[in-house]
Motif scaffolding. Structure first.
Motif, mmCIF file in Angstrom:
data_model
loop_
_atom_site.group_PDB
_atom_site.id
_atom_site.type_symbol
_atom_site.label_atom_id
_atom_site.label_comp_id
_atom_site.label_asym_id
_atom_site.label_seq_id
_atom_site.Cartn_x
_atom_site.Cartn_y
_atom_site.Cartn_z
ATOM 1 N N PHE A 38 -34.949 -28.551 -11.008
ATOM 2 C CA PHE A 38 -33.594 -28.787 -11.509
ATOM 3 C C PHE A 38 -33.034 -27.522 -12.135
ATOM 4 O O PHE A 38 -31.845 -27.218 -11.998
ATOM 5 C CB PHE A 38 -33.577 -29.947 -12.508
ATOM 6 N N LEU A 39 -33.877 -26.732 -12.805
ATOM 7 C CA LEU A 39 -33.404 -25.466 -13.365
ATOM 8 C C LEU A 39 -32.880 -24.583 -12.240
ATOM 9 O O LEU A 39 -31.799 -24.006 -12.326
ATOM 10 C CB LEU A 39 -34.521 -24.750 -14.111
ATOM 11 N N LEU A 40 -33.656 -24.506 -11.163
ATOM 12 C CA LEU A 40 -33.211 -23.675 -10.041
ATOM 13 C C LEU A 40 -31.904 -24.211 -9.478
ATOM 14 O O LEU A 40 -30.957 -23.468 -9.241
ATOM 15 C CB LEU A 40 -34.282 -23.652 -8.956
ATOM 16 N N ALA A 41 -31.829 -25.545 -9.329
ATOM 17 C CA ALA A 41 -30.600 -26.125 -8.787
ATOM 18 C C ALA A 41 -29.409 -25.772 -9.679
ATOM 19 O O ALA A 41 -28.427 -25.180 -9.236
ATOM 20 C CB ALA A 41 -30.747 -27.637 -8.674
ATOM 21 N N GLY A 42 -29.552 -26.077 -10.975
ATOM 22 C CA GLY A 42 -28.455 -25.769 -11.895
ATOM 23 C C GLY A 42 -28.155 -24.280 -11.889
ATOM 24 O O GLY A 42 -26.992 -23.870 -11.977
ATOM 25 N N GLY A 43 -29.193 -23.473 -11.755
ATOM 26 C CA GLY A 43 -28.988 -22.032 -11.727
ATOM 27 C C GLY A 43 -28.214 -21.598 -10.510
ATOM 28 O O GLY A 43 -27.273 -20.801 -10.608
ATOM 29 N N VAL A 44 -28.571 -22.160 -9.367
ATOM 30 C CA VAL A 44 -27.847 -21.788 -8.147
ATOM 31 C C VAL A 44 -26.379 -22.189 -8.285
ATOM 32 O O VAL A 44 -25.473 -21.412 -7.957
ATOM 33 C CB VAL A 44 -28.499 -22.454 -6.916
ATOM 34 N N GLU A 45 -26.151 -23.376 -8.863
ATOM 35 C CA GLU A 45 -24.754 -23.792 -9.106
ATOM 36 C C GLU A 45 -24.044 -22.741 -9.955
ATOM 37 O O GLU A 45 -22.917 -22.329 -9.659
ATOM 38 C CB GLU A 45 -24.736 -25.160 -9.797
ATOM 39 N N ALA A 46 -24.754 -22.267 -10.995
ATOM 40 C CA ALA A 46 -24.141 -21.254 -11.859
ATOM 41 C C ALA A 46 -23.848 -19.977 -11.083
ATOM 42 O O ALA A 46 -22.788 -19.366 -11.243
ATOM 43 C CB ALA A 46 -25.067 -20.953 -13.029
ATOM 44 N N MET A 47 -24.786 -19.596 -10.205
ATOM 45 C CA MET A 47 -24.568 -18.378 -9.416
ATOM 46 C C MET A 47 -23.268 -18.499 -8.625
ATOM 47 O O MET A 47 -22.464 -17.569 -8.573
ATOM 48 C CB MET A 47 -25.726 -18.174 -8.432
ATOM 49 N N VAL A 48 -23.064 -19.665 -8.031
ATOM 50 C CA VAL A 48 -21.845 -19.850 -7.234
ATOM 51 C C VAL A 48 -20.625 -19.753 -8.145
ATOM 52 O O VAL A 48 -19.632 -19.081 -7.823
ATOM 53 C CB VAL A 48 -21.883 -21.209 -6.502
ATOM 54 N N MET A 49 -20.709 -20.364 -9.328
ATOM 55 C CA MET A 49 -19.582 -20.290 -10.258
ATOM 56 C C MET A 49 -19.265 -18.846 -10.596
ATOM 57 O O MET A 49 -18.107 -18.427 -10.607
ATOM 58 C CB MET A 49 -19.926 -21.045 -11.546
ATOM 59 N N ARG A 50 -20.329 -18.075 -10.840
ATOM 60 C CA ARG A 50 -20.082 -16.679 -11.225
ATOM 61 C C ARG A 50 -19.445 -15.903 -10.072
ATOM 62 O O ARG A 50 -18.691 -14.958 -10.292
ATOM 63 C CB ARG A 50 -21.364 -16.001 -11.684
ATOM 64 N N ALA A 51 -19.756 -16.312 -8.837
ATOM 65 C CA ALA A 51 -19.127 -15.632 -7.699
ATOM 66 C C ALA A 51 -17.627 -15.906 -7.715
ATOM 67 O O ALA A 51 -16.808 -15.017 -7.458
ATOM 68 C CB ALA A 51 -19.745 -16.111 -6.392
ATOM 69 N N GLN A 52 -17.253 -17.134 -8.069
ATOM 70 C CA GLN A 52 -15.831 -17.474 -8.109
ATOM 71 C C GLN A 52 -15.129 -16.705 -9.220
ATOM 72 O O GLN A 52 -14.000 -16.245 -9.063
ATOM 73 C CB GLN A 52 -15.666 -18.981 -8.315
ATOM 74 N N LEU A 53 -15.811 -16.538 -10.360
ATOM 75 C CA LEU A 53 -15.138 -15.959 -11.530
ATOM 76 C C LEU A 53 -15.200 -14.433 -11.538
ATOM 77 O O LEU A 53 -14.676 -13.800 -12.447
ATOM 78 C CB LEU A 53 -15.775 -16.506 -12.815
ATOM 79 N N ILE A 54 -15.833 -13.836 -10.521
ATOM 80 C CA ILE A 54 -16.050 -12.388 -10.590
ATOM 81 C C ILE A 54 -14.742 -11.629 -10.473
ATOM 82 O O ILE A 54 -14.622 -10.494 -10.922
ATOM 83 C CB ILE A 54 -17.049 -11.935 -9.506
#
Ligand code: HEA
Ligand code: HEA
Ligand code: CUA
Ligand SMILES: [Cu+2]
Lengths: 629, 205, 357
Positions: free
Chosen positions: A43-59
């Protein structure tokens, strides 16, 4: 009789068959613990991957990489996954594996309840993510404010998934908490009085008590919201006499204690690690124990600090401001206890220790952020801005992820029997530590510069762009650090050096048995007469505890020793239930109810309920052994 | 049965301890107490919500204070039902299985009466769960309690069957102690629910 | 400024600090740096560039807290790093230590308690001070949050003739140097009113009116943004506070009170007809015409507004056209549908709206 034969007989008695049945029926707390750890980490990895995608949007500003819908689902799923399905279960994982080992018992008070708790946790996660996959992910933020979450503004199944998945999780967490408490009070090794418990127990105990009192508040809120969505009732909408703030009160009365629930066990893990690597007993044991407990209690008196901007009367709010200041002190106690211990010791800079020390520093940053937001007027500026996002990541990553990694580097050798690479470990730490600060420290500035949270994009020319780039880069560095840990773990499985029973020469009971421990944990029941049973001679207090010789209680059935709650005097012999599939079946039946409720398939829900009853009955249905008096 | 504790390394057998020990020493009993505690706080939060909306609304309860009679009867029934429950526990402590069965049956009969009357009262209400926040809260709170009584009935049923199967005796009957404790709890909670939903509206207006 | 001080101190120490500590210091410096850079950045709606007395107070409070934060970080950082001097390589390298006293813990707690008490008192003072303006406000503005735009209603001094109230959207004009009372509420979900340079946040909650006040001490435009997550377009729920000298403001309000200006050119006249016959009127009000819709922002003086789409776009003919053409493309999910008007009609309506200054 010779211990060898005893051990073989105990083995025969305790080992679960390596079959499919064994997989679903095993009540061994160690396998439950391992499953908790693996699942939560995924679940940490899942939530982390979600965060990675968010950071791509906010870059970059005005980015069209994600649609608003997609982004809103992402940050909600990210928050829920991390807070509910990672942060707390990962701690339960460690505690599940080590609780009986810490207290010198052979299993939990309720082994079957224990595995039920795991299966239910897994199922609740599956419910949540099936929602995501089916396109009905919750998307109103992890605290899901009404009226935005009311049926009028959130039609569709999303909210139903939110409520039901969380309700199922609260079931798992509640029974888990009860199990921890009873075990800690009833099954400690003889002689292990309250004042001799390993500090690790205090965190989990306090968290469990908080759960008992806090979780119902969430359950009530979720039940209300679900009833609104499924049966058109009214609790939060003004038009029908409800109030939006009712949700906020119910949610935060639960959620502030919760944020301590997901760190106190981690803190107390640190209280085990720092003494070991300072080569000395902890200084201020009592301070620390009481401090942890105090945090748990005070944690119930600060929830309104999440509602400083809702226009409550200043007098009322000031009370909670005072609370938010007061709750700092117990945390301060822990910090100073660790520091003093460090100062009076001979530090060993193992990876576990690095993570522990890094954690202290991140804890302080996250903590002082909390003090900042705890000041009402200051909070008016930073609330719901990226400053808060910075705070929550310093505390959550700092006080949960870092201690967890410290705990992994410290205890995985006990679990797997193999050491992890210290060299890779150091890289792991520094990359995560630096990445973490590059990613989250600038978020403070974003907040002060007026960037609200939960925005799927932002306009250029507001002075936010550069900082967001830095944040995203930091986030990817951090993620790479996490990846290094995963690699290190698998490397250790393949050709990590054999650990041996006590690789760190630590002082607590879990190190007295082999790595990995046998199914029955201890051949002989240890007797404990000090806080550091394995160090006694070298601390010049003379040998007091009997760790390796002691009573072997019956090797004809699965039993452990029951002791009195406070002094830990032998009281009774506790017999354990056999392995059973009923707990698994029960949580499957519960899951059926959940899907029935979400989709409005009453037939499914009803039969689920029926089966739940049958399975629980079967579970509790055992004839006593013949009793002659 | 008592288990002798074997001491390797020559040291003589130390103590002999009872298996599982007195019902109030068992993990099961402690577990049930904690369950009751968390359930109690569940109801505490339900009632908190009621009082919160009470304080926030000028007109509360919108349909006017509820009629007390049926609820009063129910209160008496539920409180009385604790007596046979208690007698049952005392019976099994003396090992009297038949008496236990009897008192379980009586308790369940009273419980059933409660459930039926409650259902009747619901059917007589002028409002529905969908009417407004008050309606929703009223039916949710009483409904939650209703569910708890129902579950209590199921538990009683199970220990009744187990008693017939001969699972209990003077020394091993934790399940009975637990179920009865739960039943007393359901009764006590009702007193709070009753006071909140039926009495306070009359006090305060 | 505090962060300056930190950076200076850091540089002195730099040479002899051990490796661990450098990361800490690097961070402090980095933070200070970033703060300074952006404090200077002009566009930012930054809490670090207060433009009013209340915001100034919060700003000072902020710096004290930031100062304390950095101090605590530094102290604890040092306390972590120094004992690492006599570290050993492996657990086997030294015998166990014992003894040690708990006094330092007590000392630490007492110091912390004092600091926290100070923080509490200072905050309470600022809180009390911020609760009410030093002079009673002459102007009250009702701000209603909608998904995702702001309804702004200038209350007439005496509540008896509420028809005198002036309704606008997404833009709040206030006189410089005077406290202005804000009556905040919401029509649908919870929103939050935040103009970082003027005042802290206050939530706009349906069914409740939160009364607070703002004030601007320098004329100018101040960016505000919704700060409570309110759904799809929470990111584009922006508004501007325009602070102008009293006289200017009075003139503006007087003009705003007027109904929409009558069409000047035939094109505008046709535009008016087109507008009134188009679905627009279902949602938009243009005072002085038949258009009385309430779902969308009042368009009586839309031509004179700085932005369209609640701060999403600058108010240029091109943007306006694009918006009316297909608001969904610009602000996905807005309540304003795509209407597919024939280009000719579009042009007319456009001309008319432009004329509504
Ligand atoms: C991981 C769990 C965790 C922990 C441990 C904390 C710890 C604290 N939190 Fe935090 N908090 C969250 C998780 C946590 N928080 C989350 C998830 C949210 C956001 C929810 C959301 O909106 O999404 C939140 C939000 C939040 C808010 C609301 C912000 C807002 O939305 O406007 C506030 C306000 O007061 C707050 C305060 C505090 C305080 C005072 C502490 C204290 O316990 C900190 C105490 C510790 C220290 C201070 C450091 C050690 C002390 C010393 C070294 C002594 C010397 C220090 C001084 C003298 C200052 N937190
Ligand atoms: C324990 C809790 C936790 C953790 C660990 C994190 C970790 C991270 N969080 Fe999270 N965050 C929250 C809890 C947490 N967060 C909460 C509660 C919120 C509020 C939500 C809300 O507002 O409702 C939030 C919100 C939040 C936001 C604000 C969203 C918004 O308001 O718009 C952002 C933005 O940057 C963010 C970013 C990150 C990043 C970059 C990480 C990084 O640390 C992630 C690091 C990456 C990993 C840990 C995974 C590593 C992956 C790999 C190594 C690849 C390998 C993968 C496979 C093998 C499949 N988080
Ligand atoms: Cu309105 Cu966010
Ligand atoms: Cu909090």
């Amino acid at each position: 009789m010779a211990t060898a034969t005893i051990e073989t007989r105990l083995m025969r008695l305790w080992e679960t068959p390596h079959s499919l049945y064994g997989f679903f029926a095993s009540t061994d707390h160690k396998s439950v613990g391992k499953r908790y750890l693996v699942t939560a980490f995924v679940f940490l990895l899942a939530g982390g991957v979600e965060a990675m995608v968010m950071r791509a949007q906010l870059i970059k500003p005005a980015n069209h990489f994600l649609s608003p819908e997609a982004y809103n689902q992402l940050f909600t799923m990210h928050g829920m996954t991390m807070i509910f399905w990672y942060a707390s279960p990962i701690l339960s994982g460690i505690s599940n594996y080590f609780f009986p080992l810490w207290i010198g018992a052979r299993d939990f008070a309720f082994p079957r309840l224990n595995m039920f708790s795991y299966w239910t946790f897994l199922m609740s996660g599956i419910v949540l993510y099936t929602g995501y996959i089916a396109g009905y992910a919750p998307d109103r933020g992890w605290f899901n404010y009404t009226p935005l979450a009311d049926p009028l503004y959130s039609p569709g199944l999303n909210e139903k998934f939110y409520c039901v998945a969380l309700l199922l999780l609260t079931v798992s967490t509640t029974v888990g908490a009860i199990n921890f408490i009873v075990t800690a009070f009833k099954l400690r090794a003889p002689g292990m009085s309250i004042g001799r418990m390993p500090l690790a127990l205090y965190g989990t105990l306090t968290a469990s008590f908080s759960n008992i009192f806090a979780l119902p508040s969430l359950s009530v809120a979720l039940a209300f919201l679900f009833l609104e969505h499924r049966f058109g009732m009214h609790f939060f909408d003004v038009s029908a006499g409800g109030r939006p703030l009712l949700w906020q009160h119910l949610f935060w009365i639960f959620a502030h204690p919760w944020v301590y629930i997901i760190v106190l066990p981690a803190l107390s893990f640190i209280s085990m690690i720092i003494p070991t690597f300072s080569r000395r007993p902890i200084i201020g044991y009592t301070w620390n124990a009481l401090g942890v407990a105090a945090t748990g209690v005070l944690g119930f008196g600060v929830w309104v600090h999440h509602m400083f901007a809702t226009g409550l009367p200043p007098m009322a709010m000031s009370f909670f401001m005072a609370g938010s200041m007061a709750v700092v002190l117990p945390s301060a106690i822990s910090i100073f206890v660790w520091l003093v211990t460090l100062w009076h010791g001979r530090p060993v800079m193992s990876t576990a220790m690095l993570f522990a020390l890094g954690f202290i520093f991140l804890f302080v940053i996250g903590g002082v952020d909390g003090v900042f937001t705890g000041s009402i007027p200051a909070d008016w500026q930073v609330t719901d801005s990226y400053f808060v996002v910075a705070h929550i990541h310093y505390v959550l990553i700092g006080i949960n992820v870092f201690p967890i990694l410290a705990a992994f580097y410290y205890w995985l050798p006990k679990i797997t029997g193999r050491m992890m690479s210290e060299r890779l470990g150091k890289w792991n730490f520094w990359i995560m530590f630096i990445g973490m600060n590059i990613a989250f420290f600038p978020m403070h500035n974003l907040g002060l510069l007026g960037m609200p949270r939960r925005v799927y994009t932002y306009q250029a020319g507001l002075g936010w762009t550069a900082t967001n780039i830095v944040v995203s880069i930091g986030a990817y560095i951090f993620a790479f650090g996490v990846l290094l840990f995963v690699l290190n773990f698998f490397w250790s499985l393949i050709d990590g050096p054999i650990a041996g029973p006590n690789p760190w020469d630590a002082s607590s009971l879990e190190w007295a048995t082999s790595s990995p421990p046998p199914p029955y944990n201890f051949a002989v029941m240890p007797t404990v007469r000090s806080r550091d049973p394995l160090w006694e001679e070298r601390l010049g207090m003379g040998k007091r505890s009997d760790v390796f010789v002691g009573p072997v209680i019956s090797d004809e059935e699965k039993v452990t020793l029951g002791t009195t709650p406070l002094d830990g005097l032998p009281q009774r012999v506790v017999s354990f239930p056999e392995d059973s599939v009923y707990p698994f079946l029960t949580s499957v039946a519960l899951t059926a109810i959940c899907y029935g409720l979400i989709l409005g398939l009453w037939g499914l829900a009803l039969s689920g309920a029926l089966f739940t009853f049958f399975f629980v009955t079967g579970w509790l249905w055992y004839a006593p052994k013949p009793v002659e008096v | 049965m008592a288990t002798t504790i074997v001491q390797p390394g020559g040291t003589p057998p130390a103590v002999t301890l009872p298996v599982n020990g007195k019902p109030h020493h068992t993990s099961g009993w402690w577990g049930m107490i904690l369950l009751v505690v968390t359930e109690a706080s569940l109801f505490a939060f339900l009632l908190f919500s009621y009082f919160y909306l009470d304080a926030q609304n000028t007109l509360w309860p919108p349909p006017g204070p509820p009629d007390i009679n049926l609820a009063m009867i129910n209160t008496i029934i539920l409180v009385v039902s604790s007596v046979p429950a208690r007698l049952g526990t005392m019976a099994i402590r003396r090992g009297a299985r038949a008496r236990l069965s009897l008192s379980i049956v009586v308790t369940m009969a009273l419980g059933l009466a409660f459930l039926i009357i409650e259902a009747i009262e619901w059917s007589q209400k002028s409002f529905t769960p969908q009417t407004d926040a008050y309606g929703s809260l009223f039916f949710t709170i009483t409904g939650f309690h209703y569910a708890h009584v129902a579950v209590g009935m199921l538990m009683l049923l199970v220990i009744l069957l187990r008693n017939w199967a001969g699972h209990f005796n003077a020394h091993r009957h934790t399940a009975v102690e637990n179920v009865m404790l739960y039943w007393h709890f359901v009764g006590v909670v009702w007193l709070f629910v009753f006071t909140t939903l039926y009495i306070t509206p009359h006090w305060w207006r | 400024m505090t962060s300056n001080a930190h950076r200076a101190r850091d540089r002195v120490r730099w040479a002899r600090v051990p490796r661990w500590m450098r990361t800490i210091v690097r961070r402090a410096a980095f933070a200070g740096g970033v703060l300074l850079v952006f404090a200077a950045c002009s566009q930012a709606p930054s809490t670090l560039r207060p433009a009013s007395k209340p915001a100034q107070q919060l700003f000072v409070l902020q710096w004290w807290l930031i100062g304390i934060a950095f101090a605590v970080m530094l102290i604890i950082g040092v306390l972590i790093v120094v004992p690492l001097r006599h570290r050993i390589r492996t657990v086997a390298d030294a015998p166990l230590e014992d003894g040690g006293s708990t006094k330092p813990i007590a000392v630490g707690i007492v110091i912390s308690a004092l600091i926290l008490a100070a923080v509490f008192v200072y905050s309470a003072v600022v809180l009390a001070d911020d609760a009410r303006p030093d002079s009673p406000p002459h102007l009250a503005v009702k701000v209603t949050g909608h998904r995702w735009w702001w309804e702004v209603e200038y209350m007439s001094p005496d509540s008896s003739n509420a028809h005198q109230n002036v309704v606008g959207a997404n833009e709040i004009h206030i006189p410089v140097g005077e406290p202005v009372q804000i009556l905040g509420t919401a029509a649908d979900v919870i929103h939050s009113f935040w103009v970082p340079q003027l005042q802290g946040k206050i939530d706009l909650i349906p069914g409740q009116t939160n009364v607070f006040w703002i004030r601007a001490d320098k004329p100018g435009r101040y960016r505000g943004q919704c700060a409570e997550y309110c759904g799809l377009q929470h990111a584009h729920m922006i508004f501007w506070v325009v602070a102008q000298p009293r006289a200017e403001f009075d003139a503006w309000l007087a003009h705003a009170r007027q109904p929409a200006t009558a069409p000047q050119s035939p094109l505008e006249a046709e535009g008016k007809q087109a507008f009134l016959t188009a679905p627009c009127v279902l949602c938009h009000t243009v005072r002085g015409t038949g258009a009385g819709g309430k779902l969308g922002p009042d368009l009586t003086h839309v031509g004179s507004r700085l932005t369209i789409g609640a701060g999403t776009l600058a108010n240029t003919p091109g943007n306006l056209a694009g918006w009316i053409e297909n608001a969904q493309a610009i602000k996905p999910g807005v309540a304003m549908p795509r209407l597919d008007l024939p280009p000719a009609t579009m042009q007319k309506i456009l001309a008319y709206l432009e004329s509504l200054n």
